[in-house]
Scaffold this motif. Structure first.
Motif, PDB file in Angstrom:
ATOM      1  N   SER A  22      85.634  29.366  79.484  1.00 26.88           N
ATOM      2  CA  SER A  22      85.611  30.805  79.759  1.00 26.88           C
ATOM      3  C   SER A  22      86.147  31.096  81.151  1.00 26.88           C
ATOM      4  CB  SER A  22      84.181  31.331  79.623  1.00 26.88           C
ATOM      5  OG  SER A  22      83.690  31.144  78.309  1.00 26.88           O
ATOM      6  N   GLU A  23      85.796  30.253  82.109  1.00 23.54           N
ATOM      7  CA  GLU A  23      86.290  30.445  83.466  1.00 23.54           C
ATOM      8  C   GLU A  23      87.803  30.279  83.528  1.00 23.54           C
ATOM      9  OE1 GLU A  23      85.265  28.829  87.984  1.00 23.54           O
ATOM     10  OE2 GLU A  23      84.538  27.761  86.217  1.00 23.54           O
ATOM     11  N   GLU A  24      88.332  29.301  82.779  1.00 31.20           N
ATOM     12  CA  GLU A  24      89.775  29.088  82.751  1.00 31.20           C
ATOM     13  C   GLU A  24      90.489  30.268  82.082  1.00 31.20           C
ATOM     14  OE1 GLU A  24      93.344  27.376  83.570  1.00 31.20           O
ATOM     15  OE2 GLU A  24      91.339  26.770  84.270  1.00 31.20           O
ATOM     16  N   ARG A  25      89.878  30.776  80.983  1.00 31.95           N
ATOM     17  CA  ARG A  25      90.473  31.948  80.347  1.00 31.95           C
ATOM     18  C   ARG A  25      90.457  33.148  81.286  1.00 31.95           C
ATOM     19  NH1 ARG A  25      87.540  30.037  75.823  1.00 31.95           N
ATOM     20  NH2 ARG A  25      85.882  31.552  76.240  1.00 31.95           N
ATOM     21  N   MET A  26      89.412  33.292  82.064  1.00 34.38           N
ATOM     22  CA  MET A  26      89.349  34.401  83.009  1.00 34.38           C
ATOM     23  C   MET A  26      90.431  34.278  84.077  1.00 34.38           C
ATOM     24  SD  MET A  26      87.988  37.193  83.869  1.00 34.38           S
ATOM     25  CE  MET A  26      86.540  37.206  82.805  1.00 34.38           C
ATOM     26  N   ARG A  27      90.648  33.055  84.582  1.00 29.88           N
ATOM     27  CA  ARG A  27      91.715  32.870  85.573  1.00 29.88           C
ATOM     28  C   ARG A  27      93.077  33.214  84.972  1.00 29.88           C
ATOM     29  NH1 ARG A  27      89.276  27.688  86.693  1.00 29.88           N
ATOM     30  NH2 ARG A  27      87.892  27.766  88.510  1.00 29.88           N
ATOM     31  N   THR A  28      93.310  32.729  83.748  1.00 30.83           N
ATOM     32  CA  THR A  28      94.587  33.015  83.087  1.00 30.83           C
ATOM     33  C   THR A  28      94.761  34.517  82.871  1.00 30.83           C
ATOM     34  OG1 THR A  28      94.477  30.877  81.970  1.00 30.83           O
ATOM     35  CG2 THR A  28      95.987  32.509  81.062  1.00 30.83           C
ATOM     36  N   PHE A  29      93.672  35.163  82.474  1.00 31.90           N
ATOM     37  CA  PHE A  29      93.728  36.611  82.233  1.00 31.90           C
ATOM     38  C   PHE A  29      94.070  37.365  83.518  1.00 31.90           C
ATOM     39  CE2 PHE A  29      91.555  40.737  82.202  1.00 31.90           C
ATOM     40  CZ  PHE A  29      92.142  41.315  81.091  1.00 31.90           C
ATOM     41  N   VAL A  30      93.435  37.008  84.605  1.00 32.60           N
ATOM     42  CA  VAL A  30      93.704  37.684  85.879  1.00 32.60           C
ATOM     43  C   VAL A  30      95.144  37.440  86.321  1.00 32.60           C
ATOM     44  CG1 VAL A  30      93.093  37.738  88.331  1.00 32.60           C
ATOM     45  CG2 VAL A  30      91.296  37.639  86.595  1.00 32.60           C
ATOM     46  N   ALA A  31      95.616  36.177  86.153  1.00 34.83           N
ATOM     47  CA  ALA A  31      96.996  35.882  86.543  1.00 34.83           C
ATOM     48  C   ALA A  31      97.996  36.662  85.685  1.00 34.83           C
ATOM     49  CB  ALA A  31      97.247  34.380  86.421  1.00 34.83           C
ATOM     50  N   ASP A  32      97.737  36.704  84.369  1.00 30.72           N
ATOM     51  CA  ASP A  32      98.634  37.460  83.482  1.00 30.72           C
ATOM     52  C   ASP A  32      98.606  38.945  83.815  1.00 30.72           C
ATOM     53  OD1 ASP A  32      99.266  35.130  82.251  1.00 30.72           O
ATOM     54  OD2 ASP A  32      97.909  35.406  80.542  1.00 30.72           O
ATOM     55  N   ALA A  33      97.417  39.469  84.113  1.00 29.99           N
ATOM     56  CA  ALA A  33      97.314  40.885  84.445  1.00 29.99           C
ATOM     57  C   ALA A  33      98.109  41.205  85.703  1.00 29.99           C
ATOM     58  CB  ALA A  33      95.852  41.271  84.630  1.00 29.99           C
ATOM     59  N   ALA A  34      97.968  40.351  86.731  1.00 30.54           N
ATOM     60  CA  ALA A  34      98.715  40.581  87.964  1.00 30.54           C
ATOM     61  C   ALA A  34     100.219  40.493  87.724  1.00 30.54           C
ATOM     62  CB  ALA A  34      98.283  39.549  89.019  1.00 30.54           C
ATOM     63  N   THR A  79     105.529  44.403  87.271  1.00 28.16           N
ATOM     64  CA  THR A  79     106.791  44.994  86.823  1.00 28.16           C
ATOM     65  C   THR A  79     106.748  46.519  86.780  1.00 28.16           C
ATOM     66  OG1 THR A  79     107.275  42.994  85.559  1.00 28.16           O
ATOM     67  CG2 THR A  79     108.476  44.995  84.960  1.00 28.16           C
ATOM     68  N   PRO A  80     105.790  47.158  86.082  1.00 27.44           N
ATOM     69  CA  PRO A  80     105.800  48.636  86.090  1.00 27.44           C
ATOM     70  C   PRO A  80     105.550  49.226  87.463  1.00 27.44           C
ATOM     71  CG  PRO A  80     103.809  47.783  85.047  1.00 27.44           C
ATOM     72  CD  PRO A  80     104.733  46.635  85.224  1.00 27.44           C
ATOM     73  N   ILE A  81     104.759  48.544  88.287  1.00 29.86           N
ATOM     74  CA  ILE A  81     104.528  49.074  89.637  1.00 29.86           C
ATOM     75  C   ILE A  81     105.824  49.039  90.445  1.00 29.86           C
ATOM     76  CG2 ILE A  81     103.351  48.590  91.809  1.00 29.86           C
ATOM     77  CD1 ILE A  81     100.919  47.760  90.190  1.00 29.86           C
ATOM     78  N   ALA A  82     106.597  47.956  90.255  1.00 30.69           N
ATOM     79  CA  ALA A  82     107.902  47.897  90.936  1.00 30.69           C
ATOM     80  C   ALA A  82     108.822  49.004  90.434  1.00 30.69           C
ATOM     81  CB  ALA A  82     108.530  46.525  90.697  1.00 30.69           C
ATOM     82  N   GLY A  83     108.789  49.295  89.119  1.00 34.87           N
ATOM     83  CA  GLY A  83     109.607  50.386  88.587  1.00 34.87           C
ATOM     84  C   GLY A  83     109.211  51.733  89.150  1.00 34.87           C
ATOM     85  N   VAL A  84     107.888  51.953  89.270  1.00 34.95           N
ATOM     86  CA  VAL A  84     107.411  53.217  89.843  1.00 34.95           C
ATOM     87  C   VAL A  84     107.879  53.340  91.292  1.00 34.95           C
ATOM     88  CG1 VAL A  84     105.349  54.475  90.565  1.00 34.95           C
ATOM     89  CG2 VAL A  84     105.457  53.447  88.295  1.00 34.95           C
ATOM     90  N   LEU A 136      99.576  49.313  80.011  1.00 34.58           N
ATOM     91  CA  LEU A 136      99.370  47.883  80.256  1.00 34.58           C
ATOM     92  C   LEU A 136      97.921  47.617  80.655  1.00 34.58           C
ATOM     93  CD1 LEU A 136     100.557  45.085  80.437  1.00 34.58           C
ATOM     94  CD2 LEU A 136     101.278  45.569  82.774  1.00 34.58           C
ATOM     95  N   VAL A 137      97.361  48.499  81.472  1.00 39.93           N
ATOM     96  CA  VAL A 137      95.949  48.343  81.838  1.00 39.93           C
ATOM     97  C   VAL A 137      95.080  48.450  80.593  1.00 39.93           C
ATOM     98  CG1 VAL A 137      94.041  49.369  83.123  1.00 39.93           C
ATOM     99  CG2 VAL A 137      96.287  49.129  84.197  1.00 39.93           C
ATOM    100  N   GLU A 138      95.405  49.436  79.729  1.00 40.97           N
ATOM    101  CA  GLU A 138      94.640  49.570  78.494  1.00 40.97           C
ATOM    102  C   GLU A 138      94.803  48.339  77.600  1.00 40.97           C
ATOM    103  OE1 GLU A 138      95.845  53.149  76.656  1.00 40.97           O
ATOM    104  OE2 GLU A 138      94.922  54.464  78.160  1.00 40.97           O
ATOM    105  N   ASP A 139      96.046  47.795  77.566  1.00 41.42           N
ATOM    106  CA  ASP A 139      96.263  46.589  76.759  1.00 41.42           C
ATOM    107  C   ASP A 139      95.459  45.404  77.294  1.00 41.42           C
ATOM    108  OD1 ASP A 139      97.958  47.986  75.155  1.00 41.42           O
ATOM    109  OD2 ASP A 139      99.793  47.277  76.145  1.00 41.42           O
TER     110      ASP A 139
END
Length: 306
Positions: A208-220, A225-230, A266-269
């Motif tokens: 679970s901890e590894e999945r959380m790290r992966t999730f945070v990295a993927d989210a960042a 990309t959209p923040i750079a576009g904005v 993306l945040v909702e996803d």
């Protein structure tokens, strides 16, 4: 939720085992005392019955009364023979104290025929033996309980080493260490099953901890990309001069809105991914790839015009 009792397991097992041993020893002591008392009474009755039978046999053989009394005399037994003539041979029967008395009529020659034989046994010796046995049982039982409790304290220290190792592993994990496992040699025992469940829990927590790290990295990564576009669209709007075409300004504003909405989606996803990981059922729908590709192309034209 009730609180978990945290009394020392060594103390709890020692006290429980000592109490069980004490109950067993008390029951055994009462049983031994009862058996000893019953056997002593049977032996005493057998002794008196044997003396009476011997006296009957000697009377029939015309043995002299004095000789008869002497031959049936036994340790702890007082013999009194009252002849038909009224004479008494032997000690007079005891009238007080803890005694057991047996009376028998003898048959034989005229001088002894109808004589009354009285055998009196003092039960004080038997009572004294019972008291001695009781003291031995009490002292021996207390000594057995003390020795057992001391041995249990030492034995439990060795027997509970696996629990101490489990506690040490849990504390090392709480302090940040990862990868440690108990790896029980056997899983068909109480400690083996507990250690196996403990290792499974650690595997689940680390996964679970590894999945959380992966999730945070993927989210960042995805949000970058959209923040750079904005940022790019906002800077382009600011750089437009007063002579800029309205169509160009409107295109950049639409792109700015679309990228901000994309970041919101993306945040909702990402939140939906978290819900799916928690067990929410996924519902699928059709997506138009042409529109998805056109939006991506527009964004890339803004980010990399060259």
């Amino acid at each position: 939720m009730s609180r978990l009792g945290t009394v020392s397991l060594r103390r709890r097992v020692t006290v429980t085992a000592s109490l069980v041993l004490g109950v067993v020893l008390v029951a055994l002591g009462f049983t031994i005392a009862a058996v000893f008392s019953a056997q002593g009474q049977r032996n005493l009755n057998a002794l008196l019955a044997g003396r009476v039978q011997l006296a009957q046999q000697l009377a029939k053989e015309n043995v002299a009364p004095a000789n008869l009394v002497r031959r049936i005399d036994a340790r702890g037994v007082v013999v009194s023979l009252r002849l038909p003539s009224g004479d008494t041979i032997g000690a007079p029967p005891e009238r007080s104290g803890d005694v057991k008395r047996v009376t028998a009529k003898l048959s034989g020659p005229p001088r002894i025929n109808g004589a009354e034989l009285v055998l009196t046994a003092d039960t004080a010796l038997l009572d004294g033996a019972e008291r001695t046995l009781a003291r031995v049982l009490v002292i021996g039982g207390l000594a057995a309980i003390v020795v057992t409790a001391f041995a249990l304290l030492l034995g439990m220290r060795v027997a509970l080493l696996p629990l101490d190792r489990m506690t040490g592993l849990a504390r090392s994990i709480a302090s940040g260490s990862r990868g440690g496992r108990l790896s029980p040699s056997r899983t068909d025992t109480e400690l083996g099953r507990t250690a196996e469940a403990f290792d499974e829990m650690l595997n689940s927590l680390e996964a679970s901890e590894e999945r959380m790290r992966t999730f945070v990295a993927d989210a960042a990564h995805e949000l970058r990309t959209p923040i750079a576009g904005v940022n790019a669209a906002a800077e382009a709007v600011l750089e437009l001069g007063p002579d800029a075409r309205p169509e160009q300004r409107e295109q950049l504003e639409l792109l700015l809105i679309r990228e901000s909405r994309r970041a919101g989606r993306l945040v909702e996803d990402l939140l939906d991914l978290a819900r799916i990981d928690a067990g929410v059922r996924l519902e699928t729908e059709t997506v138009r790839l042409r529109d998805l590709a056109r939006n991506q192309a527009d964004r890339l034209m803004l980010l990399a015009p060259s």
